[in-house]
Scaffold this active site. Structure first.
Site, short mmCIF file in Angstrom:
data_model
loop_
_atom_site.label_atom_id
_atom_site.label_comp_id
_atom_site.label_asym_id
_atom_site.label_seq_id
_atom_site.Cartn_x
_atom_site.Cartn_y
_atom_site.Cartn_z
N ASP A 102 0.83 -1.21 0.00
CA ASP A 102 0.00 0.00 0.00
C ASP A 102 0.86 1.26 0.00
OD1 ASP A 102 -2.06 -1.76 0.07
OD2 ASP A 102 -3.07 -0.93 1.82
N ASP A 112 -10.19 32.51 -37.91
CA ASP A 112 -9.50 31.22 -37.94
C ASP A 112 -10.25 30.16 -37.13
OD1 ASP A 112 -6.96 29.74 -38.70
OD2 ASP A 112 -7.10 29.36 -36.54
N GLY A 166 -7.50 25.08 -38.98
CA GLY A 166 -8.54 25.40 -39.95
C GLY A 166 -8.15 25.15 -41.39
N LEU A 167 -7.11 25.83 -41.86
CA LEU A 167 -6.76 25.75 -43.26
C LEU A 167 -6.27 24.35 -43.62
CD1 LEU A 167 -6.85 27.54 -45.69
CD2 LEU A 167 -4.50 28.26 -45.21
#
Lengths: 423, 508
Positions: free
Chosen positions: B36, B275, B410-411
């Site tokens: 433990d 964007d 994005g692009l």
């Protein structure tokens, strides 16, 4: 809590041993699952335990992100303990769900834990029942990895011991190497034995649960790991003859180990020497690169894997390190007899642990390097001591000639890093 | 019994350790077997703490069970008090210790230190409950004091909930303290993180409490409200809108104007910049503790313009709140701590992004879905060296960056869609900014999902080719929709026309 200096185990130059009882900062035997489930590729390990067991396994294995590991925990819940659910039915249900999801599993280990031991859950009976149900697809075995009975690597011993009754019998002459080894190391040893004309050679555990090695009166047994007490006892019970030697760590240990096994198999001594010569040369060269950084430096071992004695022997004899204290959770005097002979006679060995007292001794000694578990490493680093995580010594290939240089490198790396850092 | 591959929460005594480790002057004696002690590494390795957690384990063994484990506990407690000289001793048992029923409380009588016996049922409860209960017991024992007259002083509050091993707790506290400073509110006590029992004795001096992590501190805050009449701020400041509401709530309790603190986040502008258009309607699945999951859902939908396709939690204690939140997005919440359930739900909902825990990171790696971590349990990489809060205005900036980063930019996404057959845009290309090592995406369905069923319509070559041109993360859905469309119409084969018709059908 209590500390006694025991009498030397044998002979007059054997080292004194400090025995301690107190808080032990070590893993339990369940942790072995982390490497065993990778070793036996069609086996699955089902811990029957608590949420703590599941949490331990994922924390210990957490450094490795597997898409899906071949281990899991059947977590015992309140209703199981209160008798509102029948444990056998519950276990059958969990195993059924598991095997349905993983039809590729050929061997299932039910692994006992502290809670399952304390409530006396009979996993061997459950394993026999489930084997009847799932054969021929899957064989179900059981062993205990509980912390009240096993310390860290003893879990591997318990697992391999559970395999021994399953091994087919054979009177044929063969060499059996026991102890889980990384692929590269196993290949190296197999190659060396072949060149030395020693064979056939089998390994335990096997890669696949369906390829269990045989055992019988013709079997010569040699241990690749120092923690296989129970496995050895059972293999001897099946007729295997144990050859003891120093463990195959470092150039010297590997040489003595291979020699002992090969000669016991009746190999030609000159051929064995010839087979080993290139490996010895490479190992010595690999180790020599690291010697300047370690020679005369002082090292302190906290107990962890039971590999401490062979490692200390390697560091002392091949790298010239000074051994401040060599802690080990448990000593098997018979298996380590060859190692004791090679250790400096004044080596302080400690067995068991009282972690706070041991930390006091470590701080007072101010060693150059401390080998310890993950719970202690960062705190000691923060106090200014250089540390080496002991768990890396289990998860890296360290046995054999080809790994000797890398093994030495594991000990120089923390020191090299300290030398490089300017912040 | 519950089959568990990975567990979201540890046992309750680990929760107690998170409180003890966060505080000073506290020591915890735990009746537990060896093994433990693994819990220490959670703190020293995952969180990189430079000290051992203040915990002594009795580490009893099988041979002790027949003998005197109670004596072992007494000795361990006595030694711990002597060595560590704590201001308070917590005593309790782990799962195995609980089974041997040694009564730690009775065994510590006569020790020269205040003792709190923790009763944390290991087979019923889990880590967060254990942390909450432990903090509550400490607060109950030590909280005292009363506010000074308000004239001539700043309003002041306590910040409750941050612990050791908490996801970004260190940074959240710093961000919220700075926000309160700008508002003109003084911080009386932060607890449990860095607090001593003596600090808890000053809790009553504050005018009100701020509960940053309800899973940990709500029980204690309710007690303080009842006992000391301290109101509590309930809004958790994750995201821009929630932070504004938090500021308003604090200002109202403090009797101050919130206007002074309009140092805003970059998130609103980043989200409105062109964007970010490509983020619109991204399918996101959210899973975590209740507080972070609910907050993430709000930010994802209202501040980033994602579409929420799944929301769930492993915090059963807060299931009602999560169900309510999910319903407000027209979803049914997933309340489960079964990793396999979560994996199945993620596979079924086909998200383009998962916001989850370390466990969802495993799932996403397997399924090839981008993932960001929003909640405990977390791993070492989620304790970054840099300041990286989740809360407050700076926290909102961190959320924008860390959730958008795993996605295709994005692009790039458009170029991939337009020029899918370009040889450098290999099938299943991963976002280029994540490097060559990034996990490639595959259409591979999760185990058990039937992608092509025999009685379904067969795809002709042209349709199959066009299907391959559909971005990978929506291809599975396009395939299933088209097949369902064909099935409904009894078509034997799927042509390019069928694919277009199906697309038009489902677009309505």
């Amino acid at each position: 809590m209590s500390a006694v200096v025991a009498r030397p185990p044998s002979g007059c130059d054997a080292p004194p041993i400090l025995r301690e009882r107190g808080q032990r900062e070590v893993f339990c035997g369940l942790t072995g699952i982390v490497w065993l489930h990778r070793r036996i590729q069609d086996a699955f390990f089902l811990v029957v335990g608590s949420r703590t067991c599941a949490h331990l396994l994922q924390s210990a294995a957490g450094v490795m992100i597997f898409a899906e590991p071949r281990f899991a925990t059947a977590i015992i819940e309140e209703r199981d303990l209160a008798g509102r659910a029948d444990m056998d039915d519950e276990l059958d249900r969990v195993v059924g769900r598991l095997l349905e999801r993983r039809p590729d599993i050929r061997m299932l280990f039910l692994v006992g834990s502290c809670p399952s031991e304390v409530i006396k859950l009979d996993l061997s009976r459950a394993a026999a029942r489930l084997t009847r149900q799932f054969l021929p697809q899957t064989r179900v075995l059981s062993y205990s990895g509980s912390g009240i009975e096993t310390t860290f690597t003893q879990g591997e011993d318990a697992c391999l011991a559970s395999l021994v009754p399953e091994l087919p019998g054979s009177d044929a002459k063969q060499l059996l190497v026991a102890g889980a080894l990384p692929d590269a190391v196993e290949a190296e040893f197999a190659g060396l034995f072949a060149q030395a004309g020693v064979g056939p050679v089998r390994f335990l555990p096997p890669r696949r649960a369906t390829e269990l090695p045989a055992v019988g009166p013709g079997t010569t047994l040699i241990l690749a790991q120092p923690f296989l007490t129970e496995t050895t006892r059972l293999l001897e019970g099946r007729g295997a003859r144990l050859v003891t030697a120093p463990f195959p760590i470092g150039a010297e240990g590997t040489t003595l180990w291979l020699q002992a096994a090969a000669l016991a198999m009746g190999a030609d001594a000159a051929r064995v020497e010839a087979a080993m010569a290139p490996g010895i040369a490479r190992a010595k060269a690999g180790v020599a690169r690291h010697r300047p950084m370690l020679e005369g430096r002082r090292i302190f071992f906290f107990p962890d894997s039971q590999l401490e004695i062979p490692l200390a022997r390697f560091l002392s004899r091949e790298l010239g390190m000074e051994l401040v204290e060599v802690g080990t959770p448990y000593l098997n005097r018979q298996h380590l007899a060859g190692e004791f002979e090679l250790l400096p006679s004044n080596t302080q060995i400690s067995e068991g642990q009282d972690v706070d007292r041991q930390l006091d001794r470590c701080r007072a000694a101010a060693p150059d390097l401390v080998v310890c578990g993950l719970g202690l490493a960062n705190p000691l680093e923060a106090e200014g001591l250089a540390t080496k995580w002991s768990i890396e010594l289990l998860f890296s290939p360290i046995h054999g000639f080809e790994q000797a240089g890398d093994l030495a490198g594991l000990f120089t790396r923390p020191l090299r890093r300290r030398a490089v850092l300017e912040v | 019994m519950q089959l568990t591959l990975w567990t979201y929460e540890g046992p309750p005594h680990v929760g107690a350790m998170r409180i003890a480790t966060a505080m000073t002057g506290v020591h915890y004696v735990l009746h537990a077997p060896q093994g433990d002690t693994y819990a220490d590494l959670l703190f020293t390795m995952i969180e990189r703490r430079d000290r051992r957690p203040p915990v002594t384990y009795t580490t009893f063994q099988a041979r002790d069970l027949g003998g005197d484990t109670a004596e072992l506990f007494k000795t361990a407690a006595r030694d711990a008090v002597e060595r560590f000289r704590p201001e308070v001793l917590l005593v309790g048992a782990s799962c195995t210790g609980e089974l041997i029923q040694d009564n730690p409380e009775g065994l510590t009588r006569g020790l020269d230190v205040p003792v709190i016996a923790l009763d944390l049922p290991s087979y019923q409860r889990k880590e967060n409950w254990g942390a909450s209960e432990t903090f509550y017991q400490l607060v109950r024992r030590f909280a005292a004091g009363r506010p000074l007259p308000r004239e001539g002083r700043q309003p002041c509050c306590n910040i409750l909930g941050p612990t050791a091993l908490g996801f970004r707790h260190r940074d959240d506290v710093r961000e919220i303290e700075s926000l309160l400073g700008r508002l003109g509110v003084a911080v009386n006590v932060v607890a449990p993180l860095s607090a001593s029992p003596a600090d808890l004795a000053r809790l009553g001096e504050a005018d009100f409490n701020i509960v940053l992590y309800p899973e940990i501190a709500d029980t204690a805050a309710q007690y303080l409200q009842k006992q000391f009449g301290q109101p509590r701020v309930k809004t958790v400041p994750i995201g821009v809108a929630a932070t504004r509401e938090f500021v308003a709530e604090v200002a109202a309790l403090a009797g101050l104007s919130a206007a002074e603190c309009e140092r805003n986040s970059n998130l609103p502008w980043y989200s409105r910049s062109v964007d970010a258009n490509y983020l619109t309607g991204k399918r996101v699945f959210i899973f975590g503790d209740a507080t972070h999951a609910i907050a993430a859902a709000r930010v994802a939908v209202k501040e980033l313009g994602f579409e929420l396709v799944g929301l769930g939690t492993y915090s059963r204690e807060y299931a009602r709140d999560v169900r309510q939140a999910a319903a407000s997005y027209g979803l049914e919440a997933l309340i489960s701590d079964d990793y396999l359930d979560v994996e199945a739900r993620i596979a079924a909902t086909e998200p383009e992004l998962v916001l989850g825990t370390q466990m969802e990171r495993h799932i996403c790696k397997r399924l090839g879905i981008p993932c960001a971590v929003i909640s405990a349990p977390v791993h070492v990489q989620d304790f970054p060296a840099r300041f990286s809060p989740q809360m407050g205005f700076e926290g909102a900036n961190v959320l924008f960056d860390s959730w958008v980063h795993p996605l295709m930019m994005g692009l790039e996404e458009h170029l991939l869609a337009m020029f899918r057959e370009d040889s450098e845009f290999a099938e299943g290309a991963a976002p280029s900014h994540l490097g060559v090592g990034a996990m490639p995406l595959t259409e591979e369905a999760p185990a058990g999902a039937d992608v092509l069923v025999v009685e379904d319509a067969q795809w002709d070559a042209e349709a199959e080719k066009q299907l391959k041109r559909i971005p990978i993360f929506v291809r599975g859905k396009a395939r299933r929709n088209t097949e369902a469309f064909a099935r409904e119409r009894g078509l034997a084969s799927i042509s390019l026309q069928t694919l277009y018709d199906a697309r038009a059908h489902y677009a309505r």
